[in-house]
Scaffold this motif. Structure first.
Motif, PDB file in Angstrom:
ATOM      1  N   ASN A 214       0.840  -1.201   0.000  1.00 40.11           N
ATOM      2  CA  ASN A 214       0.000   0.000   0.000  1.00 40.11           C
ATOM      3  C   ASN A 214       0.871   1.245   0.000  1.00 40.11           C
ATOM      4  OD1 ASN A 214      -2.988   0.334   0.156  1.00 40.11           O
ATOM      5  ND2 ASN A 214      -2.500   1.731   1.827  1.00 40.11           N
ATOM      6  N   SER A 215       0.512   2.214  -0.827  1.00 41.22           N
ATOM      7  CA  SER A 215       1.252   3.476  -0.828  1.00 41.22           C
ATOM      8  C   SER A 215       1.218   4.129   0.539  1.00 41.22           C
ATOM      9  CB  SER A 215       0.626   4.464  -1.818  1.00 41.22           C
ATOM     10  OG  SER A 215       1.072   4.221  -3.109  1.00 41.22           O
ATOM     11  N   SER A 216       2.330   4.750   0.893  1.00 39.78           N
ATOM     12  CA  SER A 216       2.395   5.670   2.009  1.00 39.78           C
ATOM     13  C   SER A 216       3.340   6.776   1.535  1.00 39.78           C
ATOM     14  CB  SER A 216       2.891   4.971   3.276  1.00 39.78           C
ATOM     15  OG  SER A 216       2.899   5.893   4.366  1.00 39.78           O
ATOM     16  N   THR A 217       3.928   7.512   2.439  1.00 31.36           N
ATOM     17  CA  THR A 217       4.777   8.620   2.000  1.00 31.36           C
ATOM     18  C   THR A 217       5.927   8.877   2.965  1.00 31.36           C
ATOM     19  OG1 THR A 217       4.818  11.016   1.583  1.00 31.36           O
ATOM     20  CG2 THR A 217       3.113  10.218   3.075  1.00 31.36           C
ATOM     21  N   ALA A 218       7.074   9.255   2.401  1.00 30.42           N
ATOM     22  CA  ALA A 218       8.241   9.625   3.216  1.00 30.42           C
ATOM     23  C   ALA A 218       7.991  10.935   3.959  1.00 30.42           C
ATOM     24  CB  ALA A 218       9.480   9.745   2.320  1.00 30.42           C
ATOM     25  N   THR A 219       6.901  11.617   3.611  1.00 30.61           N
ATOM     26  CA  THR A 219       6.524  12.863   4.291  1.00 30.61           C
ATOM     27  C   THR A 219       6.020  12.602   5.708  1.00 30.61           C
ATOM     28  OG1 THR A 219       5.996  13.825   2.158  1.00 30.61           O
ATOM     29  CG2 THR A 219       5.040  14.929   4.018  1.00 30.61           C
ATOM     30  N   ILE A 220       5.899  11.347   6.092  1.00 34.72           N
ATOM     31  CA  ILE A 220       5.440  11.005   7.446  1.00 34.72           C
ATOM     32  C   ILE A 220       6.437  11.474   8.510  1.00 34.72           C
ATOM     33  CG2 ILE A 220       6.494   8.676   7.602  1.00 34.72           C
ATOM     34  CD1 ILE A 220       3.699   7.748   8.772  1.00 34.72           C
ATOM     35  N   TYR A 221       7.720  11.631   8.118  1.00 36.88           N
ATOM     36  CA  TYR A 221       8.746  12.058   9.082  1.00 36.88           C
ATOM     37  C   TYR A 221       8.769  13.575   9.212  1.00 36.88           C
ATOM     38  CZ  TYR A 221      10.299   7.294   8.121  1.00 36.88           C
ATOM     39  OH  TYR A 221      10.345   5.931   7.960  1.00 36.88           O
ATOM     40  N   ARG A 222       9.243  14.047  10.354  1.00 38.94           N
ATOM     41  CA  ARG A 222       9.273  15.498  10.601  1.00 38.94           C
ATOM     42  C   ARG A 222      10.286  16.200   9.692  1.00 38.94           C
ATOM     43  NH1 ARG A 222      14.032  16.991  13.057  1.00 38.94           N
ATOM     44  NH2 ARG A 222      15.041  15.500  14.466  1.00 38.94           N
ATOM     45  N   PHE A 223      10.132  17.520   9.573  1.00 40.58           N
ATOM     46  CA  PHE A 223      11.114  18.372   8.896  1.00 40.58           C
ATOM     47  C   PHE A 223      12.464  18.136   9.575  1.00 40.58           C
ATOM     48  CE2 PHE A 223      13.676  22.135   8.522  1.00 40.58           C
ATOM     49  CZ  PHE A 223      13.350  22.734   7.318  1.00 40.58           C
ATOM     50  N   SER A 224      13.485  17.790   8.808  1.00 42.59           N
ATOM     51  CA  SER A 224      14.761  17.465   9.448  1.00 42.59           C
ATOM     52  C   SER A 224      15.967  17.946   8.653  1.00 42.59           C
ATOM     53  CB  SER A 224      14.880  15.946   9.643  1.00 42.59           C
ATOM     54  OG  SER A 224      16.168  15.627  10.127  1.00 42.59           O
ATOM     55  N   LEU A 225      16.741  18.801   9.292  1.00 43.16           N
ATOM     56  CA  LEU A 225      18.039  19.200   8.741  1.00 43.16           C
ATOM     57  C   LEU A 225      19.151  18.463   9.482  1.00 43.16           C
ATOM     58  CD1 LEU A 225      17.463  23.079   8.601  1.00 43.16           C
ATOM     59  CD2 LEU A 225      17.275  21.476   6.700  1.00 43.16           C
TER      60      LEU A 225
END
Length: 304
Positions: A115-126
């Motif tokens: 099933n599709s999901s997204t790498a956008t699940i993780y927080r903004f990270s530098l």
């Protein structure tokens, strides 16, 4: 030997076509669940479904399937109005729920469901690379959609069907996805950094995307898997390499303010460019997956 049957839900878009082309010779039968008309074209069977809550005969196709891949979801390349936000969420949740219902009703359900999901699940990270074990889940609209999506997927137990959520990043391809508009920007000399330029981009070449999915099926990898290339790259470096690959020596950076104004004009959201997606494919690498396009230079050389 060819496997028996592959079903791709919402398989008529860019990623669906990438997968169809890759798996064409690996399965005896490919069925695409589509909102379009039911038909057979080039040996591929297209079956109409509403991707919502209704059974209308399409669910019978799941019987004896080897693999089910669900790519359903309204594109996030739009303004985040109340209406669009609702559609983004519901298109993912409803299609996943009805497929769960269909799978549990099968006498011989699909052996493996991706099933599709997204790498956008993780927080903004530098500051930190996000993998499947130690990645930090964030809290905003996009991340909450991703969490709800995965929850809807895993919540229903399917004892006879393996389940894998594909946390996919930007897929770079010749005929679709983000690469085409980015390339156009670069050709017009607008290939400078976007915003501060220090935000990371996690990306994957379309061939590696299809190969990774093939690899997951062959190795029966379940749970969540990041479908990204090994090395995230900063927006500044990404745009510089892209401009170089299209032969444009001069580049104009685009400020955050201009991006926000431009996003309104072209009806999208600046977060799609400004969010730092610093994601790595730890599980794929632990299983020994080899990327053909491990660097952006290699990917751009192939795509340009």
């Amino acid at each position: 030997m060819k496997s028996n049957k592959l079903i791709i839900a919402a398989g008529t878009g860019f990623l669906g076509q990438v997968l169809t082309n890759h798996f064409r010779d690996k399965f005896e039968e490919i069925i695409i669940l589509t909102r379009g008309e039911s038909k057979i074209k080039d040996t591929i069977k297209y079956v109409n479904w509403d991707a919502k809550k209704t059974f209308s005969g399409w669910e019978k196709e799941l019987e004896n399937a080897t693999v089910l891949i669900n790519l359903t979801g309204k594109s996030v390349d739009c303004r985040y109005t109340k209406k669009n936000k609702k559609e983004i969420l519901l298109s993912r949740i409803e299609s996943t729920k009805i497929l769960n219902k269909a799978v549990t009703r099968c006498a011989n359900p699909p052996k493996h469901w991706l099933n599709s999901s997204t790498a956008t699940i993780y927080r903004f990270s530098l500051d930190k690379e996000m993998d499947e074990m130690n990645g930090e889940i964030g809290n905003d609209f996009s991340m909450n959609v991703a969490q709800s999506w995965e929850k809807a997927f895993f919540k229903t137990e399917t004892p006879n069907t393996l389940k894998t959520a594909l946390r996919t990043s930007i897929v770079l391809g010749k005929n679709g996805g983000a690469f085409v508009p980015l390339k156009t920007l670069a050709k017009f000399g607008l290939g400078g950094k976007q915003g501060k330029g220090n935000q990371f981009i996690s990306w994957i070449h379309e061939d590696d995307f299809a190969r990774a999915i093939n690899f997951i099926i062959e190795n029966e990898i379940t749970g969540v898997v990041n479908i990204v290339s090994p090395k995230p790259i900063t927006n500044r470096d990404f745009m510089a390499l892209l401009s170089k690959s299209v032969g444009v020596p001069f580049v104009v950076p685009i400020s955050e303010l201009l991006l926000k104004i431009g996003s309104i004009i072209i009806k999208t959201e600046s977060e799609l460019v400004l969010k730092s997606r610093n994601v790595i494919p730890k599980r794929l690498q632990q299983y020994g997956f080899q990327f053909e396009f491990s660097t952006l230079e290699k990917a751009l050389k192939n795509l340009s």
